[in-house]
Design a protein around this motif. Structure first.
Motif, short mmCIF file in Angstrom:
data_model
loop_
_atom_site.label_atom_id
_atom_site.label_comp_id
_atom_site.label_asym_id
_atom_site.label_seq_id
_atom_site.Cartn_x
_atom_site.Cartn_y
_atom_site.Cartn_z
N PHE A 712 19.25 8.83 39.09
CA PHE A 712 20.12 10.00 39.34
C PHE A 712 20.07 10.96 38.17
O PHE A 712 19.89 12.17 38.34
CB PHE A 712 21.55 9.53 39.60
N PHE A 713 20.23 10.45 36.93
CA PHE A 713 20.26 11.35 35.77
C PHE A 713 18.91 12.00 35.51
O PHE A 713 18.84 13.11 34.98
CB PHE A 713 20.72 10.57 34.54
N LEU A 714 17.82 11.33 35.88
CA LEU A 714 16.49 11.88 35.61
C LEU A 714 16.05 12.90 36.65
O LEU A 714 15.23 13.78 36.34
CB LEU A 714 15.46 10.75 35.54
N VAL A 715 16.54 12.80 37.88
CA VAL A 715 16.00 13.63 38.95
C VAL A 715 16.91 14.78 39.35
O VAL A 715 16.48 15.74 39.99
CB VAL A 715 15.68 12.76 40.19
N GLN A 716 18.21 14.72 38.97
CA GLN A 716 19.15 15.72 39.48
C GLN A 716 19.22 16.99 38.64
O GLN A 716 19.95 17.91 38.97
CB GLN A 716 20.54 15.09 39.59
N ARG A 717 18.46 17.04 37.54
CA ARG A 717 18.61 18.13 36.57
C ARG A 717 18.46 19.51 37.19
O ARG A 717 19.21 20.43 36.90
CB ARG A 717 17.59 17.97 35.43
N ARG A 718 17.48 19.68 38.07
CA ARG A 718 17.16 21.02 38.57
C ARG A 718 17.61 21.23 40.00
O ARG A 718 17.17 22.17 40.65
CB ARG A 718 15.66 21.26 38.46
N CYS A 719 18.42 20.35 40.53
CA CYS A 719 18.87 20.47 41.92
C CYS A 719 20.19 21.22 41.99
O CYS A 719 20.93 21.35 41.00
CB CYS A 719 19.04 19.08 42.54
N LEU A 721 24.14 21.81 43.38
CA LEU A 721 25.29 20.91 43.36
C LEU A 721 25.35 20.06 44.62
O LEU A 721 25.66 18.86 44.56
CB LEU A 721 26.58 21.74 43.20
N VAL A 722 25.06 20.66 45.75
CA VAL A 722 25.11 19.91 47.02
C VAL A 722 24.07 18.78 47.00
O VAL A 722 24.36 17.65 47.41
CB VAL A 722 24.85 20.87 48.21
N SER A 723 22.89 19.09 46.51
CA SER A 723 21.85 18.08 46.45
C SER A 723 22.20 16.97 45.45
O SER A 723 21.87 15.80 45.68
CB SER A 723 20.51 18.71 46.06
N LYS A 724 22.88 17.33 44.36
CA LYS A 724 23.29 16.30 43.40
C LYS A 724 24.28 15.32 44.03
O LYS A 724 24.18 14.10 43.84
CB LYS A 724 23.92 16.96 42.17
N ILE A 725 25.23 15.86 44.78
CA ILE A 725 26.21 14.99 45.45
C ILE A 725 25.51 14.11 46.48
O ILE A 725 25.77 12.90 46.58
CB ILE A 725 27.31 15.84 46.10
N VAL A 769 18.50 11.78 52.66
CA VAL A 769 17.11 12.16 52.39
C VAL A 769 16.75 13.41 53.18
O VAL A 769 16.22 14.39 52.63
CB VAL A 769 16.15 11.00 52.73
N LEU A 770 17.05 13.38 54.47
CA LEU A 770 16.73 14.53 55.32
C LEU A 770 17.53 15.76 54.90
O LEU A 770 17.03 16.89 54.93
CB LEU A 770 17.01 14.19 56.78
N GLY A 771 18.80 15.54 54.49
CA GLY A 771 19.63 16.66 54.05
C GLY A 771 19.07 17.33 52.81
O GLY A 771 19.00 18.57 52.73
N ILE A 772 18.66 16.53 51.82
CA ILE A 772 18.11 17.10 50.58
C ILE A 772 16.79 17.81 50.86
O ILE A 772 16.55 18.92 50.37
CB ILE A 772 17.93 15.99 49.53
N VAL A 773 15.91 17.18 51.65
CA VAL A 773 14.62 17.80 51.98
C VAL A 773 14.84 19.08 52.77
O VAL A 773 14.15 20.09 52.55
CB VAL A 773 13.73 16.80 52.74
N PHE A 774 15.82 19.08 53.68
CA PHE A 774 16.11 20.27 54.47
C PHE A 774 16.60 21.40 53.57
O PHE A 774 16.20 22.57 53.73
CB PHE A 774 17.15 19.96 55.54
N TRP A 798 11.88 21.33 43.62
CA TRP A 798 12.50 20.18 42.94
C TRP A 798 13.42 19.41 43.88
O TRP A 798 13.55 18.18 43.77
CB TRP A 798 13.27 20.65 41.71
N GLU A 799 14.05 20.10 44.81
CA GLU A 799 14.92 19.40 45.77
C GLU A 799 14.10 18.57 46.75
O GLU A 799 14.48 17.45 47.11
CB GLU A 799 15.81 20.41 46.50
N VAL A 800 12.97 19.12 47.21
CA VAL A 800 12.07 18.32 48.07
C VAL A 800 11.59 17.10 47.30
O VAL A 800 11.55 15.98 47.84
CB VAL A 800 10.88 19.18 48.54
#
Length: 989
Positions: A712-719, A721-725, A769-774, A798-800
């Motif tokens: 979580f800490f490594l991948v959420q940097r550039r996403c 707020l919705v994608s982080k949640i 997964v589908l929500g973040i990719v969408f 970065w979100e994909v």
């Protein structure tokens, strides 16, 4: 027509994928075949004629059956040590007692790779060795049209009942008077899949209206796939199988009368199980399965149990055909297992062996022109002649010791002849479709040559091509080549003795392929002509080319060439992971040297030296348009590199930068200890085995939880707020899914008794997964269609990427989550502390991404053997087998390493504002070239080594991996091309 380098790379890889598909179809051949099975069933040879006139044998019919009823219990993935080893004594007491003191014969049956279910069923029932390509069609089994035991039994009026794996129902449609198929691919089911078979037993065993009963149990195989052969679930499953065998055996004995024929119980496995719980390869655990014949017709065993004899899995079809009074399948390469008929008279035993030898010699005759010179055929004719002499003595009423000794001699001659005939047929089991292979190879090599010739333009500042489409397609050379190729096609297809796949295609399709080959050749000749024309032009401001080559560049070139050359050796393919581990370790050392050089060079650099450097590098910058200058935005020279490094070195992150290569080396060393792969050391214990043992579930749970938090800490940097949640909730769902299926436990849990399939939890994660990719796709579409906003595009990419990371976390087994953590950690460190300060260009960064992607493919525990494919990943969140999602999830889980590094490359090149618009095109082209080189060379190598001893166990699985990787890389390059829409911006020369 003007093409971008990314478009050219994607198009070339698509064409190469077409060539690979044609090559694979020709390389994986059809097995040798006898005449169709529609001939007269009762056709059988008479006994060998005795020498001299007047004596004729009257035994011309097929011998009568030896058993009244036959029950075949096939336990999927039953290893030989599960029965003959310590597990058998502990968990299968009744079966062990029958083996040691009962009326039975025990053997170890050796299966040929690929050790997957459908080809093994074919081998068991036909006695033939299926083609290696059956591993691909294993997921969708077509009806078996070859002569086989089931068809022969049905034709003879035998009533056959089947319960178990529905692969049998697909292979033998309308052959069973009663059946109940269970889905074989839903590997999360350990109990219902077997209970659905056992629930019919009591009713069927009481009935008399059947002759052959087949039971295929899948639970053990599913346990192996999910938890491995050392799982605590294996013991109870073996005990369950032992109780079922006891019930069947007692029921068969109770129904045998004095006058009736005895019954036969056959216990076997279709394949074994590797140390990781999978199968498909050629390790001893995968190819060795137990084979038990239990019947009151055999003598009761006495004395200590000896090591079971090794037989071939294909021998079962011939043995059962004799036992049921049926003709031996015409395509069988198996031998009769003599002890099963050892209780019969000498004449009957010789008759059975003669029938087997006649069938094998006929199969050899129909597939080998010089069959008469074959050693096995000669041995069979000698044994047949001796058999005739024995019959003469027998018919004359000679009952002396001479007759017995001669019979034993003939028996031995027959057995040697059968062994040699079977070996000869097994070696000739496949005929390659060379024409289709050559067509595919020509397309692949043309694409590779076109990519290599395009390197100067593809890596130029503009990264564009002026493709003269009209002159090539309307030139005399194009039409002449089409005409020649069509003539060759007609000649080959009208004169070939065997039907080629390419010849079976429609003439319109074949013409299209010929036009494609001609167009590629014209393009290659045009590119060569332009290169020669440019070489004659005077060069302004010539510079020394060697000044632009660094140690890192030399290492990348040497490493790529070295890896490609290593593919010609079977040992290097088996241990390919060692090659990639060596290359990335050496790369880290080279990067460390580069960082140190920049640090110490700047300390000693004086203004006068800097001025002379600037003059030299200005000359280099003006030298040629064919130089890759995608790195800085303000100035494209090596002096800018030095300057930017100087600013970096003065910063507070200097020591982190110098330490980064060493930290990456430590990470790689830890990953090597997590999963041992390959062949030579795969059996050695590793940290992954320690974690997955039942005694260390709490340690695995802690490691999985820490890994998910790190992800979580490594991948959420550039996403956003919705994608982080969504990412946080999705990772929580990943842990909940693994807890639901019993892999890990929550802190408040004392055990994992409440085990479920985890379908709800997995689908919960799929939603995120589908929500973040969408969300990422929406941003990408917005940046591409509505406004060309680079920041929105970067966020979308970065979100994909983060959505794919979440999917990988769900599909990876818990002990493999550190692989994902280290992947993200290494990407972060290299981005911040190596690539940016050293100002590598897009081509160098792409090669580094490709190398690390290949290394992480093996860090996951994958190898070049099919057995390491984690099939269980394809059924996460599914209640039943659904083909398309299962294939997609399995492929993604297998190639997660290369995929994540490729998508990270796109994210990195797109988000770096200091790079011009050509960077993404350069990356796409280099990535396509890095994939094209090894697959093209390997196809040439494997064609030359097609008769190698290890062609099916080593080279062919690797060929399948390479083929799938080409298709995946083509899809990646298409995504690169779709994202490379800003190339039309003006680029500074």
């Amino acid at each position: 027509m003007r093409l971008r380098s990314g478009v050219l790379a994607a198009g070339c890889l698509l064409l190469q994928a077409l060539g690979v598909a044609i090559f694979l179809r020709g390389f994986f051949p059809l097995a040798v075949r006898a005449r169709p099975r529609g001939g007269p069933r009762g056709e059988s040879p008479p006994e060998p004629a005795p020498p001299g006139p007047g004596t004729v044998s009257n035994w011309t019919k097929i011998p009568p059956p030896l058993f009244k009823k036959v029950v075949i219990v096939l336990i999927d993935a039953l290893r030989d040590d599960f029965v003959f080893g310590s597990k058998g004594k502990q968990f299968m007491p009744y079966t062990t007692q029958v083996i040691e003191k009962g009326t039975s014969y025990s053997f170890i049956a050796e299966a040929k790779p690929p050790t997957v279910t459908m080809p093994r069923i074919k081998a068991l029932m036909t006695g033939s060795i299926p083609g290696f390509i059956d591993v691909v069609v294993n997921l969708n089994s077509p009806a078996l049209l070859d002569d086989n035991l089931i068809w022969q039994a049905k034709t003879a009026g035998k009533r056959i009942i089947f319960y178990g794996d529905d692969t049998w129902v697909k292979l033998f449609p309308k052959h069973f008077v009663e059946y109940d198929g269970t889905t074989s691919f839903f590997v999360s089911d350990f109990t219902e899949v077997d209970d659905n078979v056992t629930r019919h037993l009591d009713r069927v065993l009481k009935r008399e209206d059947w002759d052959l009963l087949i039971l295929h149990y899948l639970g053990l195989d599913h346990i192996g796939h999910v938890t491995g052969p050392n799982s605590p679930l294996v013991g109870p499953k073996l005990r369950e199988m032992d109780n079922i065998l006891k019930k069947i055996h007692i029921s068969l004995l109770s129904k045998e009368g004095e006058a009736s024929l005895p019954s036969l119980l056959v216990v076997c496995g279709d394949h074994g199980m590797s140390e990781t719980g999978s199968h498909g390869g050629s390790s001893e655990g995968e190819v060795h399965t137990p084979l038990l014949f239990i019947s009151s017709a055999f003598e009761k065993r006495s004395g200590p149990l000896t090591q079971p004899e090794l037989v071939q899995q294909t021998d079962l079809a011939s043995t059962l055909a004799v036992g049921l009074g049926l003709p031996i399948s015409r395509n069988s390469v198996g031998n009769l297992i003599l002890p099963v008929v050892g209780g019969k008279t000498m004449r009957e035993q010789l008759r059975f062996l003669h029938l087997n030898g006649f069938q094998l010699s006929r199969l050899l005759e129909e597939n080998t022109p010089a069959y008469e010179k074959d050693p096995g055929y000669e041995q069979f004719k000698i044994a047949e002649k001796s058999h005739g002499n024995w019959i003469k003595l027998y018919l004359e009423g000679n009952n002396s010791e001479i007759l017995m000794n001669l019979g034993k001699k003939v028996l031995k001659q027959y057995l040697e002849a059968l062994k040699t005939l079977s070996s000869s047929l097994s070696k000739q089991v496949a005929q390659y479709d060379m024409y289709s292979m050559m067509v595919g190879t020509v397309i692949i090599m043309e694409v590779l040559l076109l990519l290599l010739l395009s390197v100067p333009k593809a890596l130029s500042s503009r990264a564009e091509f002026e493709v003269p489409l009209s002159p090539s397609l309307f030139s005399l050379l194009f039409y002449l080549m089409c005409l020649v190729l069509c003539a060759v096609h007609v000649i080959v297809c009208t004169s070939a003795e065997s039907l080629c796949y390419f010849c079976s295609m429609s003439w319109l399709t074949a013409l299209g392929v010929m036009m494609l080959i001609s167009a590629l050749m014209c393009g290659i000749l045009s590119a060569i002509g332009k290169i020669l024309e440019n070489s004659r032009l005077p060069v302004k401001n010539p510079v020394v080319s060697s000044s632009s080559w660094s140690e890192v560049d030399v290492l990348m070139l040497a490493g790529t060439i070295g890896h490609v050359l290593s593919l010609g050796a079977s040992s290097f393919i088996e241990e390919e992971h060692q090659t990639w581990y060596f290359l990335i370790n050496t790369l880290c050392l080279a990067l460390c040297q580069e960082l140190c050089r920049n640090h110490f060079l700047l300390k000693e650099c004086d203004p006068q030296h800097g001025t002379s450097l600037k003059q030299n590098f200005d000359g280099i910058r003006e030298a040629s348009d064919c130089k890759n200058i995608d790195v800085p935005a303000s100035g494209n020279s090596k002096l800018d590199k030095v300057a930017s490094s100087a600013e970096f070195i003065k910063g507070s992150d200097k020591w982190l930068s110098l330490a980064s290569p060493w930290i990456i080396l430590i990470c790689c060393r830890l990953l090597r200890s997590l999963n041992r792969t390959g062949v030579q050391w795969a059996h050695r214990p590793d940290f992954g085995h320690w974690l997955t043992s039942s005694e260390h579930k709490s340690e695995l749970s802690f490691l999985a939880a820490v890994s998910l938090v790190m992800i979580f800490f490594l991948v959420q940097r550039r996403c956003s707020l919705v994608s982080k949640i969504a990412m946080a909730l999705g990772l929580l769902g990943v842990y909940s899914y693994r807890a639901a299926i019993g892999n890990v436990v929550f802190p408040w849990q004392h055990d994992s008794k409440d085990i479920s399939k985890g379908i709800t939890e997995a689908r919960f994660v799929f939603v995120f997964v589908l929500g973040i990719v969408f969300t990422g796709t929406k941003d990408l579409l917005k940046s591409q269609v509505i406004s060309a906003d680079s920041s929105v595009k970067s966020t979308g990419l970065w979100e994909v990427y983060s959505g794919l990371v979440l999917l990988a976390a769900l599909l990876f087994r818990p002990h493999n989550l550190p692989v994902l953590v280290f992947c993200l950690l290494i990407q972060t460190m290299m981005t911040k502390y190596i690539w940016r300060p050293l100002k590598f260009d897009a081509a160098q960064i792409t090669i580094m991404h490709y190398w690390f992607g290949q290394a992480f493919f093996y860090f996951q525990g994958n190898s070049n053997g099919i057995a390491t494919v984690d099939v269980s990943a394809g059924f996460v969140g599914l209640e039943s087998y659904v083909e398309i999602p299962a294939i997609f999830l399995t492929a993604f889980a297998t190639y997660a390493g290369p995929l994540l590094w490729a998508i990270h490359l796109l994210c990195y090149l797109s988000s770096e504002v200091s790079r011009n618009a050509a960077a993404v095109g350069h990356g796409c082209f280099c990535y396509a070239l890095m994939r094209s080189i090894p697959v093209a060379i390997y196809i040439v190598l494997v064609t030359g080594l097609r008769y190698h001893l290890f062609i099916w166990s080593v080279f062919s699985p690797k060929l399948l991996y390479e083929g799938v990787h080409v298709f995946i890389t083509a899809a990646i390059c298409l995504f690169f091309t779709a994202m490379d829409q800003n190339h039309s911006q003006k680029v500074q020369d």
